[in-house]
Design a protein around this motif. Structure first.
Motif, PDB file in Angstrom:
ATOM      1  N   GLY A 142       0.779  -1.235   0.000  1.00  0.00           N
ATOM      2  CA  GLY A 142       0.000   0.000   0.000  1.00  0.00           C
ATOM      3  C   GLY A 142       0.808   1.280   0.000  1.00  0.00           C
ATOM      4  N   ILE A 143       2.133   1.184  -0.068  1.00  0.00           N
ATOM      5  CA  ILE A 143       2.977   2.378  -0.078  1.00  0.00           C
ATOM      6  C   ILE A 143       2.939   2.992  -1.475  1.00  0.00           C
ATOM      7  N   ALA A 144       2.712   4.314  -1.540  1.00  0.00           N
ATOM      8  CA  ALA A 144       2.581   4.990  -2.826  1.00  0.00           C
ATOM      9  C   ALA A 144       3.916   5.031  -3.562  1.00  0.00           C
ATOM     10  N   THR A 282      -5.032   6.884   3.299  1.00  0.00           N
ATOM     11  CA  THR A 282      -3.739   7.002   2.616  1.00  0.00           C
ATOM     12  C   THR A 282      -2.899   5.794   2.996  1.00  0.00           C
ATOM     13  N   GLY A 283      -1.738   5.658   2.331  1.00  0.00           N
ATOM     14  CA  GLY A 283      -0.819   4.602   2.703  1.00  0.00           C
ATOM     15  C   GLY A 283       0.253   5.056   3.658  1.00  0.00           C
ATOM     16  N   ILE A 288      -4.314   2.148   4.263  1.00  0.00           N
ATOM     17  CA  ILE A 288      -4.125   1.391   3.024  1.00  0.00           C
ATOM     18  C   ILE A 288      -2.878   0.531   3.180  1.00  0.00           C
ATOM     19  N   VAL A 289      -3.055  -0.790   3.263  1.00  0.00           N
ATOM     20  CA  VAL A 289      -1.923  -1.679   3.548  1.00  0.00           C
ATOM     21  C   VAL A 289      -1.766  -2.777   2.502  1.00  0.00           C
ATOM     22  N   GLY A 290      -2.493  -2.695   1.398  1.00  0.00           N
ATOM     23  CA  GLY A 290      -2.336  -3.670   0.326  1.00  0.00           C
ATOM     24  C   GLY A 290      -2.658  -5.079   0.760  1.00  0.00           C
ATOM     25  N   THR A 291      -1.816  -6.016   0.346  1.00  0.00           N
ATOM     26  CA  THR A 291      -2.086  -7.428   0.619  1.00  0.00           C
ATOM     27  C   THR A 291      -1.981  -7.781   2.100  1.00  0.00           C
ATOM     28  N   GLU A 318      -6.917  -1.299  -0.343  1.00  0.00           N
ATOM     29  CA  GLU A 318      -6.786  -0.272  -1.376  1.00  0.00           C
ATOM     30  C   GLU A 318      -7.750   0.867  -1.085  1.00  0.00           C
ATOM     31  N   LEU A 319      -7.535   1.996  -1.729  1.00  0.00           N
ATOM     32  CA  LEU A 319      -8.440   3.129  -1.552  1.00  0.00           C
ATOM     33  C   LEU A 319      -9.823   2.752  -2.074  1.00  0.00           C
ATOM     34  N   PRO A 320     -10.861   2.832  -1.256  1.00  0.00           N
ATOM     35  CA  PRO A 320     -12.207   2.587  -1.778  1.00  0.00           C
ATOM     36  C   PRO A 320     -12.550   3.624  -2.851  1.00  0.00           C
ATOM     37  N   GLY A 321     -13.166   3.181  -3.936  1.00  0.00           N
ATOM     38  CA  GLY A 321     -13.440   4.069  -5.057  1.00  0.00           C
ATOM     39  C   GLY A 321     -14.316   5.250  -4.719  1.00  0.00           C
TER      40      GLY A 321
END
Length: 519
Positions: A142-144, A282-283, A288-291, A318-321
């Motif tokens: 989740g890191i940008a 945010t990551g 937001i931490v991805g997998t 992930e960021l919710p749409g």
């Protein structure tokens, strides 16, 4: 490239008297903005410019030193950003640089990567599709993947970063002729125009900007003040005058139709429109931490949030749409797009967010920063001492601009505390700039004379000393923007957003765009 910070005013100028940290804490406590949401707004500045200002700051400054390190050697602080308005927070070293190749699309050389968002969440607009290009590119945790990690610190600066990524890609496909260097130059020059003739003119007295452009700089003179005649970032700018943005932050924002102050608060966490939610989605600062979120039970999910010391008790992949920004609410783009039939919430509850007034008051959220960061006003006051900044009165006298009277600077509860702790005659520069805006800057609608002049001189100076800037004598100081805009020869942040939207339907308000909605 590493640059330096430095002083733009003589070291002989009077500094504020040394006071105990408790006195600075007492002053900081009086700087809490307790006004209702419908009071204390700056009707001249839409709220998007607050985060454009943060984006610009991250383009020209990166100070990795702690407060203690600054105390040891304030002029030895390294600026891990080039002091130029060149968008290295977007481009880094470019597509051929080993340290930044991961920012670019391997299958479309010359274009920047764009991330995708997940589906809308259960409490917002669940009908928003997954897989839409509404977020920054991210790694598996989740890191940008961007040129400056700080531009994923809160959701509004993250979405600003995303707008610039898309701006580059749109120019690349169209006016840039699919040539990276030509595109980057065109994007940079339009960005520099925005900084000078859109962003800056909303914050300062335009007479100061015109005086500097036509009559020249008198105080920021890197050609003779710095080694090798190179630009530097003045600590009076980075540690005081340009920290004006902290007073512009709102406590709550109308983000889009799904998340705004009209929505009911969530039990135990409050309004989803509050600033703490903008940190959380945010990551870098949030959940937001991805997998890492895959397969977690509810208890394990909350435990991970606690382990990461997050402000809210949950993480997500992930960021919710439905957290994509509605740009109409942050810049003057007119009414937002209609709500698609059959979606919830059915009411747009549209409002244009405005920045808060430029004055000494910061919203409560900034007095208790996430992760135990403490009080931002206290940290700003303390940093001013560590940077050995002159007093506001000394700067104003040196510049030959009006100095606030004792009655002006001691007005209000904050001013009374300023006098009580003995800082009313030689006032910390950051506080002075904000108080000056309140008293001499049209009641906080713009900066006062000292603050205006500092910003005008530094921004013009950064451009005039950058060999690749349009304002450099060897480039084209008479250049005017060429991209489509509301007014030919001019270009603003709303023009940038409309330009992207002309090539990406739905960009301005993705969750109201019918093709983005599940049947």
């Amino acid at each position: 490239m590493v640059g330096r910070f430095g002083h733009m005013f003589p070291a002989s100028l009077q500094r504020p008297p040394v006071v105990p940290d408790t006195a600075l804490n007492d002053l900081a406590a009086t700087m809490k903005d307790t006004r209702p949401e419908n009071q204390g707004n700056n009707d001249n500045i839409p709220a998007g410019y607050t985060y454009l200002g943060q984006f610009i700051d991250h383009d020209i400054t990166l100070d990795l030193s702690s407060l203690t390190e600054a105390d040891r050697d304030p002029l030895g602080e390294k600026n891990f950003r080039t002091p130029q308005l060149e968008l290295d927070n977007v481009y880094a070293a470019g597509p051929s640089g080993d340290a930044s190749a991961h920012l670019f699309d391997r299958m479309r050389p010359g274009k920047l990567l764009i991330g995708v968002a997940g589906p809308g969440g259960p409490i917002g607009a669940p009908e928003v599709k997954a897989g839409l290009p509404l977020d920054l590119p991210r790694n598996a945790q989740g890191i940008a993947l961007i040129g400056d990690a700080r531009n994923d610190e809160n959701l509004l600066v993250a979405q600003t970063q995303l707008a610039f990524l898309k701006f580059h890609n749109t120019v690349f496909d169209n006016e840039g002729g699919k040539d990276f260097d030509a595109t980057r130059k065109l994007v940079r020059w339009h960005y520099q125009w925005i900084v000078l003739h859109d962003f800056l003119t909303k914050l300062i007295d335009n007479n100061d900007l015109q005086d500097v452009l036509t009559g020249g700089r008198r105080f920021y003179l890197p050609e003779i003040q710095s080694d090798y005649g190179e630009a530097y970032i003045p600590v009076e700018f980075s540690g005081a005058a340009y920290r004006l943005g902290h007073s512009m932050v709102r406590q709550n924002y109308s983000h889009n139709r799904a998340f705004n102050p009209t929505r009911p608060p969530l039990p135990g966490v409050g309004l989803t429109s509050s600033f703490k939610f903008l940190f959380h989605f945010t990551g870098k600062s949030g959940g937001i931490v991805g997998t890492l979120a895959n397969g977690l039970s509810q208890n394990d999910n909350a435990a991970m949030a606690a382990q990461l010391k997050l402000g809210l008790p949950f993480v997500f992949p992930e960021l919710p749409g439905d957290w994509a920004i509605d740009w109409h609410r942050f810049y003057d783009l007119g009414p937002t797009t209609p709500v698609p039939p059959g979606t919830t919430p059915a009411d747009n509850a549209f409002v244009l967010n405005h920045a808060r007034l430029l004055d000494p008051f910061l919203v409560p959220e900034l007095h208790t920063l996430p992760g135990g960061g403490g009080s931002l006003p206290f940290r700003n006051l303390l940093r001013g001492y560590r940077l050995e900044l002159p007093s506001g009165q000394a700067v104003a006298r040196h510049m030959g601009v009006p100095v606030m009277s004792e009655a002006e600077i001691t007005s209000g509860d904050d001013g009374k505390m300023l006098k009580q702790v003995g800082l009313h005659e030689a006032t910390p520069l950051w506080y002075y700039i904000l108080k000056e805006a309140q008293m001499l800057g049209d009641v906080g609608n713009r900066l006062g004379p000292a603050g205006s002049r500092i910003l005008a001189e530094v921004f013009v100076g950064l451009l005039q000393t950058d060999p690749e800037s349009f304002l450099h004598p060897d480039q084209d100081p008479a250049w005017r923007p060429t991209l489509p805009s509301a007014f030919a020869g001019h270009f603003t942040m709303p023009d940038l957003l409309r330009y992207v939207a002309a090539h990406e339907p739905g960009f301005l308000n993705p969750i109201n765009h019918p093709p983005n909605i599940r049947p």
